[in-house]
Design a protein around this motif. Structure first.
Motif, PDB file in Angstrom:
ATOM      1  N   TRP A  44       5.614 -13.984 -33.631  1.00  0.00           N
ATOM      2  CA  TRP A  44       6.153 -15.208 -33.038  1.00  0.00           C
ATOM      3  C   TRP A  44       7.681 -15.113 -33.124  1.00  0.00           C
ATOM      4  O   TRP A  44       8.228 -14.793 -34.179  1.00  0.00           O
ATOM      5  N   ILE A  45       8.362 -15.405 -32.031  1.00  0.00           N
ATOM      6  CA  ILE A  45       9.819 -15.263 -31.955  1.00  0.00           C
ATOM      7  C   ILE A  45      10.479 -16.613 -32.186  1.00  0.00           C
ATOM      8  O   ILE A  45      10.101 -17.617 -31.564  1.00  0.00           O
ATOM      9  N   TYR A  54       7.964 -19.011 -30.350  1.00  0.00           N
ATOM     10  CA  TYR A  54       7.234 -18.847 -29.099  1.00  0.00           C
ATOM     11  C   TYR A  54       6.756 -17.414 -28.935  1.00  0.00           C
ATOM     12  O   TYR A  54       7.202 -16.478 -29.600  1.00  0.00           O
ATOM     13  N   VAL A  55       5.833 -17.253 -27.999  1.00  0.00           N
ATOM     14  CA  VAL A  55       5.407 -15.954 -27.486  1.00  0.00           C
ATOM     15  C   VAL A  55       5.303 -16.124 -25.979  1.00  0.00           C
ATOM     16  O   VAL A  55       4.752 -17.113 -25.497  1.00  0.00           O
ATOM     17  N   ASP A  56       5.896 -15.194 -25.210  1.00  0.00           N
ATOM     18  CA  ASP A  56       5.852 -15.346 -23.755  1.00  0.00           C
ATOM     19  C   ASP A  56       5.721 -13.993 -23.059  1.00  0.00           C
ATOM     20  O   ASP A  56       5.658 -12.944 -23.695  1.00  0.00           O
ATOM     21  N   ILE A 155       3.655 -19.751 -24.880  1.00  0.00           N
ATOM     22  CA  ILE A 155       3.088 -20.660 -25.877  1.00  0.00           C
ATOM     23  C   ILE A 155       4.171 -20.905 -26.918  1.00  0.00           C
ATOM     24  O   ILE A 155       4.802 -19.955 -27.386  1.00  0.00           O
ATOM     25  N   ALA A 156       4.411 -22.160 -27.260  1.00  0.00           N
ATOM     26  CA  ALA A 156       5.469 -22.484 -28.226  1.00  0.00           C
ATOM     27  C   ALA A 156       4.973 -23.487 -29.257  1.00  0.00           C
ATOM     28  O   ALA A 156       4.140 -24.349 -28.959  1.00  0.00           O
ATOM     29  N   LEU A 157       5.482 -23.353 -30.487  1.00  0.00           N
ATOM     30  CA  LEU A 157       5.196 -24.287 -31.580  1.00  0.00           C
ATOM     31  C   LEU A 157       6.499 -24.949 -31.983  1.00  0.00           C
ATOM     32  O   LEU A 157       7.461 -24.273 -32.348  1.00  0.00           O
ATOM     33  N   PHE A 158       6.536 -26.263 -31.891  1.00  0.00           N
ATOM     34  CA  PHE A 158       7.749 -27.010 -32.217  1.00  0.00           C
ATOM     35  C   PHE A 158       7.763 -27.445 -33.681  1.00  0.00           C
ATOM     36  O   PHE A 158       8.800 -27.447 -34.333  1.00  0.00           O
ATOM     37  N   GLU A 159       6.584 -27.807 -34.175  1.00  0.00           N
ATOM     38  CA  GLU A 159       6.527 -28.278 -35.559  1.00  0.00           C
ATOM     39  C   GLU A 159       5.091 -28.318 -36.068  1.00  0.00           C
ATOM     40  O   GLU A 159       4.148 -28.562 -35.321  1.00  0.00           O
TER      41      GLU A 159
END
Length: 684
Positions: A44-45, A54-56, A155-159
């Protein structure tokens, strides 16, 4: 890709106290906190300016995974895990969408438990609220992102935030509003009140939590109502674990003549049920409401206000909380699924019969090639035995009392032997407490003989009721035997889509082959099938799970003597301590060969034999229990070898992996055919 402008819009979602987040939480401001990317997959970046990982598609291909793993966690109290995420997709309907999965990995289990999954893309950040029931076992959170099709997917993770308490609880003091959402209406909506917010024409109250103007709450105002029966709905997160107890909240009403304030539950199928409504306006201050709340399957709570005109005033809501014990004003005993169910291994549990004499007899029959036994192992009930069969005989089995006005799912297994006609062979009735009013809710129309079948019945009655199993023998010459076993009664519908997913490590083969794979697929492989096998005098008549579902088997007529078929489990994580593997197997046929279970460690070429049966065993399904230990990653292999004739079909069903030692011992005294020819020189 994620646009930087979108981030500015959603920064209000950042939870308070980001620098001092509890264990299992991360705001991704400067790193991934106690979460690490798993080396075997994509990383995950972290965004250059922080705020999310995120990963894209700029560095990942379709189908590739990125896995984030937390440090060891413990939830000795019920906890809520909230995940702020976003999935973006290329324009057009994606044939292979991206997927975000969240698993819980317990320290003593060799598999991960899927808690939540999402595929739907969005142009904004979304919040998932996931309940974590209290447990003394340590666990880790595993977040898996699988990239879909398209060069702009991401796909992204904010929190991530893990807090003590239930996900349906909220004091509305944080910007994420605990995942509660407003169902948009052009005229009336729920808004955040308190603090410095002044967007209403009404004089709003002080917050209940802090008893001052700094706190926050939710409110809906009638000033913009333009039509009769304008409705505003505030919807809670969907529950993700079974819960039952007392739901409480504080509310305040202004005027109260032109509005109706109600509380509903709604399941995934969209079924509403009102569980509370304001009877009187109460006082001008905050009023406490306590409501019995039961969610045996995923369910939302909806606070609804219906206005009849613009003079309905406002309704304010604050401090929603939940307790796993009944409300103080509750007088009825809560429903207990354990007390309403029975497998008849020890006794009749809370079931009973007519006083004039027992019609149902508790029996134990050892299965062999001539007769079937219990559905699982041990005892079951038998009606119309040679001791009770007589013209005009009726056998009734009464269940325990069930509270009224609740929806129930009744499941049980039955088997029929003999009988020229099926009419009235077995029926299920509903009796009210006084045994006067009765209604038939199920009856047997047709059934294969000698096969355990599952029945499912959904019912709901306003008054307390009892379930009654009735078997009728009209004529001595028509009578046969009726077997009954494994009765369960649970809350909710048997058929609704809102049922919680089956536990990991279990496979009934009813949907697919689960995580099992085959070394090769051809006519001599393991096959998934329902009903009887093509060859007579071998193989099962139906599956073990329901009698009408699927199982895995080898078709001996497609194989030659000594030919193998191998079914492999997915890789299982090695852990200290013991594992228990249970499954049901069927080896019926004069030429039955060999069924073996092997363990293969990740880096070993050799396989260890765990269990084996040779030759014909029984006309019915038998249960196997295997206890083993393995601290390395490993696989379990089911190997079937075709016997000397085409009457050697072998089947397996209902495979289950469990943590810890087996609590029962397998009965190893099954009949053997004495078939002793060497199959590939494999010895015990």
């Amino acid at each position: 890709m994620l646009l930087r402008g979108v981030l500015l819009v959603v920064q209000a979602l950042q939870l308070a106290g980001a620098l001092d987040l509890p264990a299992g939480s991360c705001a991704f401001e400067e790193g991934t906190c106690a979460f690490d990317s798993v080396f075997a997959f994509l990383p995950w970046i972290l965004n250059e300016e922080g705020h999310y990982v995120y990963v894209d598609a700029s560095f990942a291909k379709q189908g590739e995974k990125a896995v984030l793993l937390s440090s060891d966690l413990q939830a000795e109290e019920w906890s809520c895990l909230r995940l702020v995420y976003q999935i973006t997709a290329a324009p057009g309907p994606p044939s292979h969408p991206s997927q975000l999965n969240l698993y819980v990995r317990f320290e003593d289990e060799s598999f991960d438990r899927l808690l939540w999954s999402a595929k739907k893309p969005s142009d904004s950040w979304l919040i998932a609220s996931l309940d974590l029931p209290n447990s003394s076992k340590k666990f880790k959170i595993l977040i898996e992102g699988i990239l879909g099709q398209g060069n702009t997917t991401s796909i992204a993770l904010f929190e991530i935030k893990m807090t003590t308490g239930y996900c349906i609880e909220c004091d509305f003091e944080e910007n994420h509003l605990c995942g509660f959402v407003n169902r948009w209406n052009p005229n009336v909506n729920w808004f955040v009140g308190g603090g410095t917010i002044r967007n209403s024409h009404s004089i709003l109250p002080q917050d209940h939590t802090f008893k001052n103007e700094l706190g926050h709450y939710m409110y809906v105002d009638s000033v913009y109502v333009k039509h009769f029966q304008e409705v505003a709905q505030l919807i809670s997160p969907m529950t993700t674990a079974p819960m039952s107890g007392c739901l409480s909240f504080y509310y305040q009403l202004q005027q109260g003549n032109d509005h109706v304030f109600s509380l509903y539950t709604r399941d995934v199928a969209g079924l509403y049920e009102e569980i509370w409504k304001v009877d009187n306006p109460g006082n001008a201050d905050w009023n406490l409401a306590e409501v019995e709340f039961s969610a045996p399957y995923p369910m939302e709570v909806i606070f609804e206000v219906a206005f009849n005109g613009p003079k309905g005033g406002y309704v304010a809501l604050d401090d929603i909380s939940f307790s796993p014990v009944s409300c103080q004003n509750q007088t009825e005993l809560p429903f207990s699924a354990v007390e309403a169910s029975c497998n008849f291994e020890e006794d009749l549990c809370n079931f009973y019969q007519d006083k004039e004499g027992p019609g149902w007899t508790r029996v134990k029959v050892k299965p062999n090639v001539y007769r079937a036994g219990d559905h699982t192992t041990g005892y079951y009930l038998l009606a119309n035995t040679k001791f009770t069969s007589q013209p005009g005989y009726i056998g009734r089995l009464y269940g325990p009392s069930l509270p009224g006005n609740l929806q129930y799912c009744l499941r049980f297994y039955y088997a029929i032997y003999g009988f020229l006609k099926m009419s009235d062979t077995l029926a299920v009735y509903i009796f009210e407490e006084n045994h006067v009013v009765q209604e038939k809710i199920w009856s047997l129309l047709e059934s294969p003989r000698g096969v355990w079948m599952q029945a499912e019945i959904t019912f709901k009655k306003p008054m307390p009721t009892k379930v009654v199993f009735m078997s009728l023998c009209k004529s001595f010459w028509d009578c046969g035997l009726v077997a009954l076993d494994d009765i369960t009664i649970q809350l909710g519908s048997c058929w609704s889509p809102e049922r919680l997913p089956p536990p990991p490590g279990e496979c009934t083969f009813d949907q697919d082959e689960c995580a099992f794979t085959q070394e090769k697929r051809n006519r001599s492989s393991w096959h998934r099938r329902r009903g009887e096998t093509p060859t007579s005098y071998t193989g099962p008549k139906g599956d073990h799970t329901t009698g009408v579902g699927y199982y895995m088997y080898i078709e001996a007529s497609h194989m030659v003597y000594g030919q193998k078929a191998r079914l492999r489990s997915k890789p299982l994580r090695g852990i200290p301590g013991k594992h228990c593997l249970t499954f049901f197997y069927h080896m019926y046929g004069a030429g039955s060969g060999l069924l073996s279970v092997y363990l293969k460690k990740e880096e070993d070429s050799e396989e260890s034999l765990l269990w084996r049966r040779r030759g014909e065993q029984s006309v019915s399904w038998l249960r196997a229990l295997i206890e083993y230990s393995c601290t390395q990653q490993h696989q379990i292999i089911f190997e079937a070898i075709r016997g000397a004739s085409i009457r050697s079909d072998i089947a397996i069903d209902d495979v289950k992996f469990q943590a810890g030692p087996c609590t029962e011992v397998e009965d190893t005294t099954q009949q053997s055919s004495g078939y002793s020819e060497d199959l590939n020189a494999i010895e015990y």
